[in-house]
Design an enzyme around this catalytic site. Structure first.
Site, PDB file in Angstrom:
ATOM      1  N   HIS A 271       0.818  -1.102   0.071  1.00 59.75           N
ATOM      2  CA  HIS A 271       0.036   0.180   0.083  1.00 59.75           C
ATOM      3  C   HIS A 271       0.887   1.273   0.035  1.00 59.75           C
ATOM      4  O   HIS A 271       0.754   2.194  -1.010  1.00 59.75           O
ATOM      5  CB  HIS A 271      -0.935   0.113   1.297  1.00 59.75           C
ATOM      6  CG  HIS A 271      -1.816  -1.086   1.269  1.00 59.75           C
ATOM      7  ND1 HIS A 271      -3.089  -1.192   0.402  1.00 59.75           N
ATOM      8  CD2 HIS A 271      -1.881  -1.992   2.215  1.00 59.75           C
ATOM      9  CE1 HIS A 271      -3.705  -2.302   0.979  1.00 59.75           C
ATOM     10  NE2 HIS A 271      -3.151  -2.807   2.084  1.00 59.75           N
TER      11      HIS A 271
HETATM   12  C1  BDR Z   1      -2.783   1.298   5.197  1.00 57.25           C
HETATM   13  O1  BDR Z   1      -3.424   1.073   6.712  1.00 57.25           O
HETATM   14  C2  BDR Z   1      -2.019   0.617   7.144  1.00 57.25           C
HETATM   15  O2  BDR Z   1      -2.487  -0.419   8.206  1.00 57.25           O
HETATM   16  C3  BDR Z   1      -1.025   0.475   6.214  1.00 57.25           C
HETATM   17  O3  BDR Z   1       0.348   0.885   6.771  1.00 57.25           O
HETATM   18  C4  BDR Z   1      -1.353   1.322   5.092  1.00 57.25           C
HETATM   19  O4  BDR Z   1      -0.851   2.542   5.247  1.00 57.25           O
HETATM   20  C5  BDR Z   1      -3.744   0.479   4.213  1.00 57.25           C
HETATM   21  O5  BDR Z   1      -5.177   0.362   4.334  1.00 57.25           O
END
Ligand code: BDR
Ligand code: CA
Length: 311
Positions: free
Chosen positions: A238
């Site tokens: 992500h």
């Molecule tokens: C996002 O949520 C966090 O847990 C991860 O680091 C990322 O930024 C994904 O939904």
């Protein structure tokens, strides 16, 4: 080469760790600061993890700690994904050096002024620090060139069926950002779920042999198990997606839209409501919603950047 001055606002966090490892190898980026916030785990832990990553990289970016909770709500964490320490259970000593005294939002404002309109803020965590900067400094939106965020989704969610984690944790701060008028590029789940890396690919990166490549591999292992158990082909990168998008937008597909955040709903709390598929009915279209990626080019770039680490 004229570099892009950036601040990375993060909550390391296993994919945040991968994002920092990659960002520090991108020649086009000048990482002016890393700011930390409560999100995946509490802010003391995300700050400690930022220090661990800085140390492993051998980088010298300053770290500024930010908010320990969302603007108007209690903190929700994602420790089940990132581990109690937010570092995927990887054991690494926490460096002793102090971090800067200045708060994250004050540092953002100061650095934005120093950068004469060129600063890009890459935010890959709940948007609390930015919300506070917007509330405290009225001219802040005019000082920042653009925000690239990992957050939201035009379709669906991960923490709930409607909402992505970073926006869900602090929906009021996220809505303030979407309303501030500065160009925003939203790397939400629509694209970041397509930016996955397979177990075999992560193993190939570990085989590069550097301590940084080993950290990239190790920190993702727990999360990888969960993604594979849920039938995915790999773990979604992500936060690295937002970092790579900020420099290599040609690998991605994006479309302008208006976005607001649901701050009142119960089942829909934290939903990023976009007019991408609904005749562009919002008044403001200051958001580029990123919807697709050339995954082959993305993974090749991840490999090339991680290969640059040699110790
Ligand atoms: C996002 O949520 C966090 O847990 C991860 O680091 C990322 O930024 C994904 O939904
Ligand atoms: Ca994150």
């Amino acid at each position: 080469m004229k570099k892009i001055p950036v601040i990375i606002d993060c909550d390391p966090g296993v994919d945040d760790t991968a994002a920092l490892l990659l960002a520090c190898q991108i020649p086009e980026l000048d990482v002016r600061a890393v700011t930390t916030v409560a999100g995946n785990v509490g802010v003391d832990k995300t700050t400690a993890n930022a220090k661990r990553v800085r140390n492993i990289i051998g980088a010298d970016f300053p770290i500024f700690q930010g908010a320990d909770k969302p603007m108007f709500r209690d903190l929700v964490t994602a420790a089940e994904f990132h581990g109690e320490d937010g570092f995927g259970g990887v054991e690494l000593p926490i460096p002793e050096e102090d971090i800067s005294e200045e708060k994250a939002w004050d540092a953002m404002y100061r650095i934005a002024k120093e950068c004469d309109g060129e600063l890009v803020i890459i935010a890959v965590a709940p948007l609390t620090n930015i919300g506070i900067a917007l509330a405290k400094y009225k001219e802040f939106p005019n000082l920042v060139k653009k925000f690239v965020i990992m957050g939201g989704a035009a379709v669906g969610g991960n923490v709930t069926p409607a909402a992505e984690f970073n926006v869900y944790v602090d929906p009021e701060a996220a809505d303030m950002l979407f309303c501030c008028g500065t160009p925003i590029h939203m790397c939400g789940l629509d694209v970041t779920m397509k930016c996955y890396i397979t177990p075999e690919e992560v193993k190939q990166i570990a085989d590069f042999g550097s301590v940084q490549a080993k950290l990239f591999h190790d920190v993702l292992q727990n999360c990888m198990k969960k993604y594979m158990q849920s039938g995915n082909r790999g773990v979604a990168l992500h936060d690295p997606a937002a970092v790579l998008y900020s420099v290599y937008p040609q690998m991605f597909t994006a479309e302008e839209a208006g976005v607001r955040v649901e701050t009142k709903g119960t089942r829909t709390l934290g939903k990023t409501v976009t007019d991408l598929y609904s005749d562009k009915q919002f008044e403001q279209h200051n958001v580029c919603v990123v919807t697709d990626v050339d995954r082959t080019a993305f993974i090749e770039k991840v490999f090339a950047l991680m290969k640059q680490y040699t110790n």
